[in-house]
Design a protein around this motif. Sequence first.
Motif, short mmCIF file in Angstrom:
data_model
loop_
_atom_site.label_atom_id
_atom_site.label_comp_id
_atom_site.label_asym_id
_atom_site.label_seq_id
_atom_site.Cartn_x
_atom_site.Cartn_y
_atom_site.Cartn_z
N ASP A 151 -25.03 -69.61 -14.08
CA ASP A 151 -24.84 -68.29 -12.96
C ASP A 151 -23.51 -68.11 -13.27
N GLY A 152 -22.20 -68.68 -13.26
CA GLY A 152 -21.27 -68.29 -13.14
C GLY A 152 -20.57 -67.05 -14.73
N THR A 153 -21.03 -67.63 -15.33
CA THR A 153 -21.31 -66.52 -16.48
C THR A 153 -22.07 -65.56 -17.50
N GLN A 154 -22.94 -65.27 -16.51
CA GLN A 154 -24.04 -64.70 -17.04
C GLN A 154 -23.45 -63.05 -16.64
N ALA A 155 -22.68 -62.14 -16.09
CA ALA A 155 -22.07 -61.45 -16.23
C ALA A 155 -21.89 -60.33 -17.95
N HIS A 156 -20.43 -61.84 -17.67
CA HIS A 156 -19.54 -61.24 -18.59
C HIS A 156 -20.72 -61.89 -20.52
N VAL A 157 -21.39 -62.29 -20.37
CA VAL A 157 -22.15 -63.15 -21.51
C VAL A 157 -22.96 -61.95 -21.58
N SER A 158 -23.75 -61.68 -20.69
CA SER A 158 -25.00 -60.60 -20.81
C SER A 158 -23.99 -59.50 -21.20
N ARG A 159 -22.89 -58.54 -21.13
CA ARG A 159 -22.54 -57.93 -20.94
C ARG A 159 -22.42 -57.69 -23.11
N ALA A 160 -21.35 -58.63 -23.08
CA ALA A 160 -21.30 -59.02 -24.92
C ALA A 160 -22.55 -59.32 -25.40
N GLY A 161 -23.34 -59.69 -24.50
CA GLY A 161 -24.81 -59.81 -25.80
C GLY A 161 -25.20 -58.66 -26.15
N GLU A 162 -25.13 -57.77 -24.89
CA GLU A 162 -25.99 -56.77 -24.92
C GLU A 162 -25.21 -55.48 -26.43
N GLU A 163 -23.86 -55.82 -25.92
CA GLU A 163 -22.77 -54.69 -26.92
C GLU A 163 -23.13 -55.23 -28.45
N LEU A 164 -23.51 -56.65 -28.72
CA LEU A 164 -23.83 -56.99 -30.49
C LEU A 164 -25.49 -57.36 -30.17
N ARG A 165 -26.00 -57.09 -29.44
CA ARG A 165 -27.81 -57.07 -29.29
C ARG A 165 -28.25 -58.77 -29.95
N VAL A 166 -27.73 -59.77 -29.22
CA VAL A 166 -27.49 -60.79 -29.41
C VAL A 166 -28.17 -61.30 -27.98
N PRO A 167 -29.86 -61.73 -27.60
CA PRO A 167 -30.53 -62.02 -26.49
C PRO A 167 -29.65 -63.43 -25.75
N ARG B 208 -16.98 -62.43 -25.51
CA ARG B 208 -17.61 -61.28 -26.97
C ARG B 208 -16.69 -61.58 -28.46
N TYR B 209 -15.63 -62.05 -28.38
CA TYR B 209 -15.05 -62.67 -29.84
C TYR B 209 -15.83 -63.89 -29.63
N PHE B 210 -16.43 -64.87 -29.59
CA PHE B 210 -16.76 -65.85 -29.92
C PHE B 210 -18.13 -65.77 -30.77
N LEU B 211 -18.75 -64.91 -29.74
CA LEU B 211 -19.99 -64.47 -29.89
C LEU B 211 -20.21 -63.49 -31.36
N ASN C 193 -15.40 -72.43 -23.20
CA ASN C 193 -14.65 -72.70 -22.02
C ASN C 193 -16.07 -71.54 -21.35
N PRO C 194 -16.44 -71.97 -19.90
CA PRO C 194 -17.28 -70.86 -19.39
C PRO C 194 -15.65 -69.93 -18.58
N GLY C 195 -14.37 -70.41 -18.41
CA GLY C 195 -13.75 -69.41 -17.81
C GLY C 195 -13.26 -68.40 -18.64
N SER C 196 -14.05 -68.46 -19.77
CA SER C 196 -13.77 -66.70 -20.52
C SER C 196 -13.65 -65.91 -20.25
N THR C 197 -12.36 -65.11 -20.50
CA THR C 197 -12.66 -63.59 -19.88
C THR C 197 -13.93 -63.02 -21.13
N PHE C 198 -14.41 -61.38 -20.74
CA PHE C 198 -15.37 -61.19 -21.20
C PHE C 198 -14.80 -60.97 -22.93
N ASN C 199 -13.59 -60.74 -22.91
CA ASN C 199 -12.98 -60.12 -24.83
C ASN C 199 -13.34 -61.43 -25.48
N GLU C 200 -12.45 -62.70 -25.25
CA GLU C 200 -12.69 -63.85 -25.41
C GLU C 200 -14.63 -64.52 -25.48
#
Length: 510
Positions: free
Chosen positions: A107-123, A92-95, A83-90
């Motif tokens: 563009d709508g999910t970039q900020a949350h996904v990028s932050r989660a990716g950075e924490e988990l070292r996923v491009p 991060r959990y899915f990733l 769901n693109p409307g998921s929170t950052f925590n969600e």
Amino acid sequence: MVNASQPIWTHAHARPDAVALRIDGQEWTFGELRDGSAGWAGRLIHAGVAPGDRVLLAAGTQADWVFAYHGILAAGAIAVTVNPGSTFNELRYFLDDSGAVLALADDGTQAHVSRAGEELRVPVWNVNDAAEWTGPPVAQPRDVDPGDGAVIMYTSGTTGQPKGAQLTHRGIQGSARSVIEAIEITADDHFGTALPLFHVFGQVTIIRTAYEAGIPVTLLTKFDAAALLETAARHGVTLLAGVPTMWNAMANVGPEFDSLDFSRLRLALSGGAGLPTKVAAQFHDRYGCEILAGYGLTETAGVGACPRIGGPRKPQSAGVAWPGAELAIFDTEHRRLPPGSVGEIGVRCEMSLKNYWNRPEATAKAWHEDWFMTGDLGRMDEDGDLWVVDRIKDLIIRGGYNVYPKELEEILYTHPDLLEVAVVGVPDERLGEEIAAVIVLREGRAFDLRQMQAWMAERIASYKTPRIYHVVPELPKGSTGKILKRKIDRADVSSLGFRTVKASGAVHTS
């Protein structure tokens, strides 16, 4: 060649200029759909994505989602659609839970996904910037084993973390073929919907079925009753898909929509929740189109039951098993029950999930031999028609009596003052649970408790009658428009529902 994306290449070769996709007025042909998908598959393979790797896809409805999704499948990887409307925590959990090697955001999910990716070292790549990544497009999808994973969709539970249902290439192709046979899809058909694409209904029942059959899909990026009706009429949609709240909204639009041309609309498909009889009748009366209210689950790739085309209609029945599937009713000891008995619905078909991702215990618990146990209560008659009674978890036990919310909701939807209804159980010290109706009034209507109690007394046994009525401006809904009972605050319902009653019997609606 086995790959769920293969039909796109087949139809693109036969009819490259035929319209495959339409979103908010823009169109893409089957040739363009193939080229976009082939490009994404090439980029992923060039970046080192291997067969079986998971790629998270967190984006809203758009052509780039469709291209990237089929590119992931064509590369032999597994699309983790969330769901693109998921929170950052969600997110991060899915990733993290899926072990994805790459994430695609918009563009709508970039900020949350990028932050989660950075924490988990996923491009993380932006799905709208495909030109930034290179790689030769694939000529054909990778050949995979039919039982290989194609998609992981996370199911939202009432307790614990969501589980990733892993569907196979065989499963989603089998589901599409089952839908084609069940509703008799031909080359002249045309799907239209505003369902989100990350969900099994929009993704498999609509998108995958359309491209298996080689027919176009017209999508809205967001549901709006007026826009969907206008779009369906303008483009000659023959098959409209939605959930009950969508049909209710479309059945209650203003009279200005009665002049639209729905002559090509032959069927509407409803899923996600039980469809009240009154809503189905209102929609049919206005638009001359029957709604087939079927039954399916994420874990079975949307497969379950569907009313027979042209066959006899049995009130409130979800119909018979989809082609290629079997249904049965089981007791708590997993013994099959005779016709007319209420028990847990089991589904047996090749479309069922491979497993819950990395959850062997949950996977084992969900199965009895080769039957997937749905967690839904139902009954069947001698003809094989299924009635879905309710979710097991939604069952209310009031003073030792079983009460099924769906039965009460079906009645309450016939009340002229009520627009939407959800019946839930709330804790009660004396009875264990009490029955509460959370309701949305039609515009300009008032609510009187004594009148409602008298009205219900004429229609249902006393022990089933709600004792609490909580009036709200709107009910919580998910991204598909499905009413989310788990998000209804039982404490508020219990306390406010009682306190809103005046001595006169009138109820505050604020």
